[in-house]
Design an enzyme around this catalytic site. Structure first.
Site, short mmCIF file in Angstrom:
data_model
loop_
_atom_site.label_atom_id
_atom_site.label_comp_id
_atom_site.label_asym_id
_atom_site.label_seq_id
_atom_site.Cartn_x
_atom_site.Cartn_y
_atom_site.Cartn_z
CE1 TYR A 210 12.70 12.37 -17.34
CE2 TYR A 210 10.91 13.95 -17.52
CZ TYR A 210 11.81 13.08 -18.10
OH TYR A 210 11.80 12.91 -19.47
CG ASP B 138 -3.57 5.07 -1.44
OD1 ASP B 138 -4.56 4.94 -0.70
OD2 ASP B 138 -2.44 5.32 -1.01
CG HIS C 223 -1.71 1.23 1.39
ND1 HIS C 223 -1.61 2.03 2.50
CD2 HIS C 223 -2.60 1.82 0.57
CE1 HIS C 223 -2.42 3.06 2.35
NE2 HIS C 223 -3.04 2.95 1.19
#
Length: 148
Positions: A112, A64, A22
């Site tokens: 990035y 999530d 998670h």
């Protein structure tokens, strides 16, 4: 081959999705992305475009729902206010597989940096520019505690 699992998800990718916990994040990137250089774990899906890989992953991976933002995409020329057609396709897949979860555009450097810290990078053969997305893994709730 397994029943109910998209065939383009190979053993290495399936093992990685299963091993993620998670809050771990996985980045799916286009063919131009410097994945080899930036990946902690690199999974190649050569010959596959990003959208089918994204769709297949989201059939198995919970997004999530504890944090306000769990889906992130690259931006055209680093500008989060710009979107390419591939971004709209990503949003459509995410809306279908993770309803109610918004795809958040990140500026170039922020995107990035987040990819570099991802649990894994999935390098696709997607030819379109800026076709990169990050998914934050959620949990699978036990039946008796499932969120409404």
């Amino acid at each position: 081959m397994l029943i109910g699992i998209p065939a383009l998800l190979g053993p290495e990718l399936l093992a990685t999705l299963r091993a993620m916990g998670h809050g771990d994040e996985i980045a799916l990137v286009d063919g131009n992305y410097p994945a080899q250089e930036q990946a902690r774990r690199l999974i190649r899906t050569d010959g596959h475009a990003l959208i089918p890989v994204l769709d297949a992953i989201l059939t198995l991976l919970p997004v999530d729902d504890v944090v306000p933002e769990a889906l992130f995409r690259a931006s055209v020329k680093g500008d989060p206010s710009l979107a390419a057609p591939v971004h709209h396709e990503m949003e459509a897949i995410c809306a279908k597989r993770a309803p109610g979860r918004k795809v958040v555009a990140l500026a170039g450097a922020d995107f990035y940096a987040r990819v570099r810290s991802a649990h894994a990078i999935v390098a696709t053969s997607e030819p379109r520019l800026y076709a990169n997305i990050i998914i934050r893994k959620g949990v699978i709730y036990p039946p008796e505690t499932r969120k409404p």
